[in-house]
Design a protein around this motif. Sequence first.
Motif, PDB file in Angstrom:
ATOM      1  N   ARG A  22      91.491  44.293  39.087  1.00 50.21           N
ATOM      2  CA  ARG A  22      90.735  44.101  40.317  1.00 50.21           C
ATOM      3  C   ARG A  22      91.650  44.176  41.538  1.00 50.21           C
ATOM      4  N   SER A  74      77.714  49.328  40.427  1.00 48.63           N
ATOM      5  CA  SER A  74      78.207  49.496  39.050  1.00 48.63           C
ATOM      6  C   SER A  74      77.152  49.082  38.041  1.00 48.63           C
ATOM      7  N   ALA A  77      76.761  45.618  35.975  1.00 47.83           N
ATOM      8  CA  ALA A  77      77.956  44.828  36.274  1.00 47.83           C
ATOM      9  C   ALA A  77      77.944  44.259  37.694  1.00 47.83           C
ATOM     10  N   ASP A  78      77.011  44.696  38.558  1.00 52.76           N
ATOM     11  CA  ASP A  78      76.887  44.103  39.887  1.00 52.76           C
ATOM     12  C   ASP A  78      76.677  42.596  39.730  1.00 52.76           C
ATOM     13  N   SER A  79      77.265  41.816  40.631  1.00 51.18           N
ATOM     14  CA  SER A  79      77.226  40.362  40.461  1.00 51.18           C
ATOM     15  C   SER A  79      77.153  39.645  41.802  1.00 51.18           C
ATOM     16  N   GLN A  86      83.502  44.243  42.012  1.00 49.58           N
ATOM     17  CA  GLN A  86      84.518  45.256  42.282  1.00 49.58           C
ATOM     18  C   GLN A  86      84.018  46.391  43.162  1.00 49.58           C
ATOM     19  N   THR A  87      82.722  46.603  43.235  1.00 49.12           N
ATOM     20  CA  THR A  87      82.204  47.778  43.922  1.00 49.12           C
ATOM     21  C   THR A  87      81.952  47.512  45.398  1.00 49.12           C
ATOM     22  N   ASP A  90      78.957  45.246  45.924  1.00 53.27           N
ATOM     23  CA  ASP A  90      79.322  43.847  45.738  1.00 53.27           C
ATOM     24  C   ASP A  90      80.019  43.304  46.982  1.00 53.27           C
ATOM     25  N   ALA A 230      70.626  43.430  39.550  1.00 46.85           N
ATOM     26  CA  ALA A 230      71.892  44.120  39.351  1.00 46.85           C
ATOM     27  C   ALA A 230      71.680  45.612  39.133  1.00 46.85           C
ATOM     28  N   THR A 422      87.930  54.035  34.599  1.00 44.55           N
ATOM     29  CA  THR A 422      88.166  52.813  33.837  1.00 44.55           C
ATOM     30  C   THR A 422      89.509  52.836  33.127  1.00 44.55           C
TER      31      THR A 422
END
Length: 535
Positions: A22, A74, A77-79, A86-87, A90, A230, A422
Amino acid sequence: MSRRTSSADSRLVQAAGPVTRRGILALLGLGAAALAAPALSGCSSNGGGTPVASGVPTGAATRGGALRLAFPGSGAADSLDPTVGQTSCDMVRYAIVFDQLFSFDNGTAQPSLAIAAEPDAKGENCTLTLRQGVTWHDGSPFTAADVIHTLKHRASPDRVFPSELSQYFNLVAARRVDDHTVVIPTVKTVGDPATLLAGSGLYVIKNGARSFTVDDTVGTGPYRVTRFQAGVETQLERHATYWNGAGNAEKITLLSIEDPQARVNAVRGGQADYASDVSYSTAKSGAGGAGLQIRTGGEGLRTTYGFVLNVTRGPSADPRVRKAIRLGIDREALVKSVFLGFGAVANDLFGAGAQHFLDTVPVPEHNPAQAKELLKAAGADGKPFVVRTAEYEAGLNASAELFVEQLRGLGLQATLVKVGVTEGFDAEGMKACDALAFPLGPFSLALTYTRSAAYPTLALPDEELNRAVATAISTSSEAERAAAWTTAQQVMADRGNWVAWGRGDVLSLAKEKLTGIDGRESPKYPWLGKAGFVA
């Protein structure tokens, strides 16, 4: 100035500490980082006749209405958790739901939830003075207890991405003096703690917060979350009592769209008002609709494209080879091929636009004849040379292909390894290459020089460089800090392992009357606290 950790400070990698994936993504401009977007300065041409606005429209936005903006996401994985995202989607969301202690503006750290960060005379503690009169979205007051909880939460080893601030501060030992004063013991002498805090991505969470769902995500920012799906969208509503003035738009919807063309299509089709990270080829073809505008964040916010040479193996260990590559590559050809008129050549230094950046360093001359002589003198002519790349930025892989062709023309037996994003910073893969394609957003020099040295395959083990960076981080003297950063950059320009060949604009597509898109942290994930439409 205290030198209580001078032996450790002389080693740049120790000063930087271990960096997570990250942290590297943040350094690339895909996580937390650095400067502010300028106001509208007029229009320029991209070489194809399409007007390109620099910055955003002038004039105050009208109060009310709703905005829809598309950013790279993402998927699942969006949070909502500000410690894991990370995106760009986000980061945009975190920046308007939460606040940091300090944020970057015009290249320097500016007060946010903290109004001062002062080291003591011995360099053993940092005292934070917190802003008064701040309320959380639920109406409760912001206090020192929230900051202490945040610091301990981020330092916890069970975090997916523990804070790198632990390399400088003893976060778990932070203590309350009163409701608006916190003292944090230091691990290493830090002369300018506000800059480190501003670049750390440290969003302050409420005391006791450990989970982040729609119902329990509470921040101090200008907008609060009302719906989250998400990989699809986030809906937010204005926080009327925001300490820095309520936002203009009543509601903001963030669309999580990974595909860049789909983001553009959303604006062209009327489903969104703004799309970030527009490709150079798309921008070259024009906005594609009445009332739409291709925008650039301005020269000070360009992304620097380049390669980091791995000095732990092969030809790159020899400074003559590093100099040969810098002299031998055709920067103009790279800029023309990759940026399509939306960029300029660079002088092999990352950090352009940051405070203390040495823009007086000239762009190296293109001298392939001298480059070939240097390679032969170093015994590198005909030697294998592996270039590794991942498409972290549009055109990065294409630049690596051209770079490899140019290296072959100089006499190196260059080959290219393309991997997915990745895999790009897989430690073993990095060890096996001689050069790594590397883009950097507009960052403070403290982040640029410490994080980029965290992996041995990215670092330059140079004692003069290490001493200069350690001094720049530890000194409380602005004059001494400026001199140290000058020395560090002169070392990198003279014998460094950076081949920063060009700086490309960060582009977006927006409705012409959309204003208040403030790239204070990065134009890839702007601050939307004052976004809206001009009348």
